[in-house]
Design a protein around this motif. Structure first.
Motif, short mmCIF file in Angstrom:
data_model
loop_
_atom_site.label_atom_id
_atom_site.label_comp_id
_atom_site.label_asym_id
_atom_site.label_seq_id
_atom_site.Cartn_x
_atom_site.Cartn_y
_atom_site.Cartn_z
N GLN A 22 36.23 33.99 8.18
CA GLN A 22 36.22 32.83 9.07
C GLN A 22 36.98 33.12 10.36
OE1 GLN A 22 34.88 29.38 8.40
NE2 GLN A 22 33.62 30.97 7.50
N PRO A 23 36.53 32.53 11.44
CA PRO A 23 37.23 32.73 12.72
C PRO A 23 38.51 31.89 12.75
CG PRO A 23 35.46 31.17 13.01
CD PRO A 23 35.38 31.63 11.58
N PRO A 24 39.38 32.18 13.68
CA PRO A 24 40.58 31.35 13.81
C PRO A 24 40.19 29.93 14.19
CG PRO A 24 40.39 32.87 15.66
CD PRO A 24 39.36 33.28 14.68
N ARG A 54 46.18 29.53 24.64
CA ARG A 54 46.82 29.81 25.92
C ARG A 54 45.78 29.57 27.01
NH1 ARG A 54 48.57 35.84 24.92
NH2 ARG A 54 49.08 34.98 22.91
N ALA A 55 46.22 29.53 28.25
CA ALA A 55 45.32 29.20 29.35
C ALA A 55 44.14 30.18 29.40
CB ALA A 55 46.07 29.21 30.66
N GLY A 56 42.95 29.66 29.54
CA GLY A 56 41.77 30.50 29.67
C GLY A 56 40.98 30.66 28.40
N VAL A 57 41.59 30.33 27.28
CA VAL A 57 40.90 30.50 26.00
C VAL A 57 39.84 29.41 25.84
CG1 VAL A 57 41.27 30.20 23.52
CG2 VAL A 57 42.74 31.72 24.83
N LEU A 58 38.71 29.80 25.24
CA LEU A 58 37.65 28.82 24.99
C LEU A 58 37.73 28.30 23.57
CD1 LEU A 58 34.57 30.43 26.78
CD2 LEU A 58 35.61 28.22 27.32
N LEU A 59 37.57 27.00 23.44
CA LEU A 59 37.49 26.38 22.12
C LEU A 59 36.06 25.92 21.92
CD1 LEU A 59 40.64 24.05 22.34
CD2 LEU A 59 40.53 26.42 21.53
N GLU A 60 35.65 25.87 20.69
CA GLU A 60 34.31 25.35 20.41
C GLU A 60 34.43 24.21 19.40
OE1 GLU A 60 30.12 27.40 19.48
OE2 GLU A 60 31.47 27.34 17.78
N ILE A 61 33.97 23.06 19.81
CA ILE A 61 33.89 21.93 18.89
C ILE A 61 32.44 21.48 18.88
CG2 ILE A 61 34.86 19.71 18.24
CD1 ILE A 61 37.15 20.21 20.18
N SER A 101 38.50 30.75 20.52
CA SER A 101 37.82 31.96 20.98
C SER A 101 36.71 32.36 20.02
CB SER A 101 38.81 33.12 21.12
OG SER A 101 39.80 32.82 22.06
N PRO A 102 35.74 31.53 19.82
CA PRO A 102 34.69 31.82 18.82
C PRO A 102 33.91 33.06 19.24
CG PRO A 102 34.05 29.98 20.19
CD PRO A 102 35.46 30.27 20.54
N PRO A 103 33.79 34.03 18.37
CA PRO A 103 33.03 35.23 18.74
C PRO A 103 31.53 34.94 18.84
CG PRO A 103 33.77 35.35 16.47
CD PRO A 103 34.38 34.13 17.03
N TYR A 104 31.06 33.95 18.11
CA TYR A 104 29.63 33.65 18.12
C TYR A 104 29.44 32.16 18.40
CZ TYR A 104 29.68 38.07 15.58
OH TYR A 104 29.89 39.37 15.20
#
Lengths: 302, 672
Positions: A22-24, A54-61, A101-104
């Motif tokens: 599982q991703p973080p 941290r700044a710049g990181v992408l989250l996916e919801i 930071s979802p890889p996919y």
């Protein structure tokens, strides 16, 4: 009724993010609207996951990608920009899983699934029948945009007598769209048996029926989608080994040094060939005809 | 140490999150791989301590420590053990003993422990004994108005008997058999050398009045006199001057020489080799030396120095052997024994180097200081100490080893006099007519209590084995050699302490050496009580040449080398690896701060809890793991003790993986 969303989920589950890989992620502390520019995460899977914020990181919801602009370590609140990378800001419920930071990203996985669905054709097709009522002499609207060729036409009221001559055209002025042309004397309802290509889904809500995807072909779609996603990525050795072993169990050995992404694409091709053989076997009595009424050798319009 | 906010601290399921070790309060991941295994090695603390090996009796073995003794000539007197720096006698000392013969063996014979020979009545005088004296050949016993001489130390058969006109108050004989006696009527009688004839010494009127004591020292007859005009003024008188007749048969007459006068009474006069010593009631020991002003003049005793005793202590007896002195002092009912040295002319013949040997409390101070309270032999001082209600002990002070021994116990509360004759101790009670002496039979039982042994370790010790070498046991004699053990400090001075428990008992004469395993004896220290019991008829004693115990430190001092992951990549079960830029540096900085700190280490696998100190944090190195991802680790070394090996105590769940699976390459005894 299987939907494309389920295919996307399967791709994650089977290849990209299996349960033991599982991703973080964390979970939304409270729900947010499409316009909220701050969110708080809780229940991180690993304590260190918090370090990723941290700044710049992408989250996916859900389907939305959200960029972190700032993160406050003391209260766990992130200031964000919504709808990043062409995703659409949306409302998200409390405790919605939030990948860090979802890889996919799911939008990409959907695209890969859609592409790999549509490109099953022309190798693979489905055969359907439809009852069509002529609108005028020799012309009838054809209701399926995915139809690629007519296999057989029979008259419903005349004991299923085949109609010898017919043609499928993409546009006819009398119909205003796709139409079938046949001899004018045929004035009753007609059964059309035709080949149907696999469509390109435009949303995860599309059903397999709608896009003409035989459920048997799902493994090829999943492998193709996963392969596309993995190509060029640093896939862990453990995942590679696991996928390799899974494929070897099905008699497919793509070599130790081959990238896992290419291996999956190769697997997809193998499956397609397999399905194709099955399809040929299933439809071997079908006489393939050219569908153009103008250049036919099997019959004439009149 | 400040932890990163996202550090796992109170994690109850570290295994599920991929943590491998908790250092202090924070959990860390390990980077175990074949080139960087997790190692847990027991530290060979025994070998390191070999520099301390000056003591041949405490050996450090690969498998533990051994404490073995056969020589207890150092005597009792251990105030604590082990002592730092060690006293030379500590290796041969013990805490307490009774009725055991721990003297030095004869040349060529092994050190051994036997029961002491008991005291038994030897001669019953016609009435209460006044005093007993011995020459080389004869033993004289005074009672009432008679002095009886014995020549044979076999069955008591009087050799000579002389009756005086009045009862004998005090008498003395020299080694050459010259005698002097003071009677209750004030008469002074003399026995020349080589005769059995006592004759009265006559002198001018008043010259021999108020004599309180008589001694023969250095061939001189010394009298203590009290000044009739003063109750507190006394003087020491030398009868050697004014002698007429032949030297062998002198006739003392009218002109005694006054050696010294003082505001005190004389308690005892003793030869100290270089001097004549007088103990006076003003707490002084006075030193006199024969001197003459002209070559023609006979030497007279001249006072050289006064040695005061510590404040409050009255010297009551002194004995001399080889310039060494043994002084007994009394204060109320406290008796003290001092060893001292008779200094020579350079220091004006003072008595120096006063060293207290022992203090006895609740002691019956001898009522008649004129008695010989201390006897000197060629290498020993011996004296009696009577404790109220507990009988009398004969103590020995070995001049060679300077060991102090309680040699034999006599159930007599009034034993005050001691004479050594023909190598036997003769003791008598001034209240009875009984003269006792050393028997050929042994005491029924005796014991010796060793120090609390701890091998200089401050940890628990698993006591594994007792060892004993014993001889001369008799068949059918029952238990004759017994060893009790105790870990209680209070037991050291109490042979009947409730904590003593029997651990070994020898009955058979055919088994000389025994090793007896001990089980479940885990204490930081252990004392042994060796008890000997005589043969049923008392004719024989078991002989022990060696007694010992072996122990293994219970605390496992270990060195743990932990390959700690200080990579940016975070890996955990069920998780895709994730890279957190800078995370590895943060971890490494944290670990560096732990260096030198004392903390608890919890290991998930193998489940161990180790309390120790972070001794090393090595520089990080990059490695390629078998999964193909580059990693970064630093070796952290922790030195400590294993506290628990039970996974349930750590809250880590059941250990389910083999140690080797996590790369633990060595788990066991090894040298670091």
């Amino acid at each position: 009724m299987t939907t494309v969303a389920q295919l996307v989920d399967s791709t994650y589950r089977r290849y990209l993010e299996p349960p033991d890989y599982q991703p973080p992620m964390g979970f939304l502390s409270t729900g947010i609207t499409a316009g909220d520019l701050a969110l708080t995460l809780e229940s991180f899977a690993l304590p260190e996951d918090r370090q990723l914020l941290r700044a710049g990181v992408l989250l996916e919801i859900d389907y939305e990608l959200i960029r972190v602009l700032a993160y406050d370590d003391t209260n766990g609140q992130a200031t964000v920009r919504r709808g990043e990378l062409d995703t659409i800001p949306a409302e998200h419920a409390a405790l919605a899983p939030t990948k860090i930071s979802p890889p996919y990203p799911r939008v990409d996985v959907f695209d890969a699934v859609a592409t790999n669905t549509a490109t099953l054709s022309p190798s693979l097709f489905s055969v359907r029948s439809v009852l069509v009522s002529p609108t005028s002499a020799g012309v009838a609207p054809f209701p399926d945009d995915l139809a690629t060729s007519i296999i057989k036409v029979t008259r419903e009221n005349r004991d299923q007598i085949p109609v010898a001559s017919f043609a499928l055209v993409d546009y006819h002025p009398q119909v205003g769209g796709r139409a079938v042309l046949f001899p004018p004397y045929v004035d009753d309802m007609l059964w059309f048996e035709y080949r149907r290509r696999v469509g390109h889904p435009i949303s995860e809500a599309a059903t397999l029926e709608e896009i003409g995807l035989d459920p048997l072909w799902i493994p090829a779609v999943l492998a193709g989608a996963a392969g596309e996603m993995m190509i060029g990525r640093d896939v862990s050795r453990a995942t590679q080994e696991w996928v390799s072993q899974s494929l070897e169990a099905e008699g497919i050995n793509f070599g130790q040094r081959q990238q896992i992404g290419f291996g999956l694409l190769q697997y997809r091709q193998v499956k397609i060939e397999e399905f194709k053989r099955e399809q040929t076997q299933q439809h071997k009595s079908i006489t393939f005809r050219r569908t153009s009424p103008w250049k036919t050798s099997e019959g004439s319009i009149l | 140490v400040t932890l990163a906010p996202s550090h796992a601290e109170n994690e109850t399921r570290p295994r599920g999150l991929g943590y491998g070790a908790r250092l202090g309060t924070a959990w860390y991941r390990l980077a175990v791989h074949p080139d960087a295994p997790l190692t847990i090695q027991t530290r060979d603390q025994l070998a390191e301590r070999s520099a301390d090996g000056t003591n041949a009796f405490e050996n450090m073995l690969k498998t533990g420590f051994a404490w073995v003794r056969g020589d207890f000539t150092g005597g009792e007197g251990l105030d604590r053990y082990p002592r730092t720096p060690p006293h030379p006698l500590d290796d041969t000392r013990y805490f307490l003993s009774e009725n055991l013969d721990l003297r030095r063996p004869g040349a060529g014979r092994p050190y051994s422990i036997t029961l002491s020979r008991r005291h038994e009545p030897w001669y019953t005088a016609p009435s209460t004994i006044t005093e007993v004296r011995a020459t080389v050949d004869k033993l004289y016993v005074a009672y009432e108005d008679e002095i009886r001489g014995f020549l044979d130390d076999g069955d008591p058969s009087p050799d000579t008997l002389f009756a005086f006109p009045a009862a004998v108050v005090s008498f003395d004989v020299s080694d050459s058999d010259e005698g002097i006696a003071l009677l209750t009527n004030g008469e002074l009688w003399h026995k020349p050398i080589g005769t059995d004839t006592w004759t009265e010494i006559t002198a001018g009127a008043g010259v021999l009045d108020d004599i309180t004591g008589v001694w023969i020292v250095k061939g001189r007859v010394i009298l203590a006199q009290r000044d009739p005009a003063s109750a507190v003024a006394g003087k020491l008188v030398d009868l050697a001057l004014g002698v007429t007749g032949t030297p062998a048969v002198p006739t003392y007459s009218v002109t005694p020489f006054t050696v010294d006068t003082f505001a005190a009474d004389v308690l005892a006069v003793e030869d100290s080799g270089m001097c004549v010593l007088a103990i006076t009631t003003d707490r002084m020991i006075r030193s006199y030396v024969p001197r003459s002003d002209a070559a023609a003049d006979p030497p007279v005793l001249a006072l050289q120095s006064l040695t005061p005793m510590p404040r409050g202590e009255q010297p009551i007896a002194v004995a001399h052997s080889s310039s060494k002195l043994l002084i007994l002092t009394a204060h109320e009912n406290v008796l003290r024994a001092y060893a001292a040295v008779q200094h020579d002319e350079l220091t004006n013949f003072v008595i120096g180097d006063l060293t207290e040997l022992r203090t006895w409390e609740s002691v019956q101070i001898p009522t008649n200081p004129m008695q010989r309270l201390v006897m000197a032999t060629r290498d020993e001082f011996r004296w009696l100490v009577t404790t109220e209600g507990e009988g009398t002990d004969l103590w020995r002070y070995d001049l060679v080893t300077t060991g102090l021994h309680n040699h034999v116990h006599v159930d007599d509360d009034h034993m005050e006099g001691l004479v050594v004759w023909q190598e036997r101790d003769y003791t008598y009670d001034l209240h009875t007519d009984q003269l006792s002496r050393t028997s050929v039979f042994y005491e029924a039982s005796g014991y010796l209590i060793t120090p609390l042994i701890n091998f200089n370790l401050n940890t628990d010790i698993n006591w594994t084995e007792l060892s004993i070498q014993a001889f001369d046991l008799i068949a059918g004699g029952g238990a004759q050699v017994l060893i009790y053990i105790s870990s209680d400090d209070a037991a050291l001075l109490d042979p009947d302490h409730e904590s003593w428990r029997l651990a070994l008992s020898l009955t058979s004469p055919t088994i000389d050496a025994q090793l007896v395993p001990l089980a479940g004896e885990r204490w930081p220290k252990l004392a042994l009580k060796l008890e000997l019991r005589s043969w049923p008829d008392g004719a024989g004693s078991p002989r022990v040449t060696q007694v010992g115990v072996r122990g293994i430190p219970a605390a496992q001092e270990v060195v743990v080398q932990l390959p700690m992951s200080v990579a940016d990549q975070v890996e955990a079960p069920g998780r895709m690896p994730v890279r957190i830029p800078g995370w590895g540096d943060e971890l490494f900085d944290e670990l560096l701060e732990l260096r030198g700190h004392a903390l608890d280490l919890f290991l998930v696998e193998p489940p161990l809890r180790i309390r120790g100190v972070v001794t090393q944090v090595a520089q990080p190195v990059t490695y390629i793991s078998h999964r193909g991802s580059p990693g970064r680790l630093c070796m952290v070394e922790i030195l400590g003790d294993v506290l628990a090996e039970d996974a349930s105590q750590l809250g880590l769940g059941e250990p389910d993986l083999g140690v080797a699976l996590l790369g633990v390459s060595l788990l066991g005894v090894g040298e670091v």
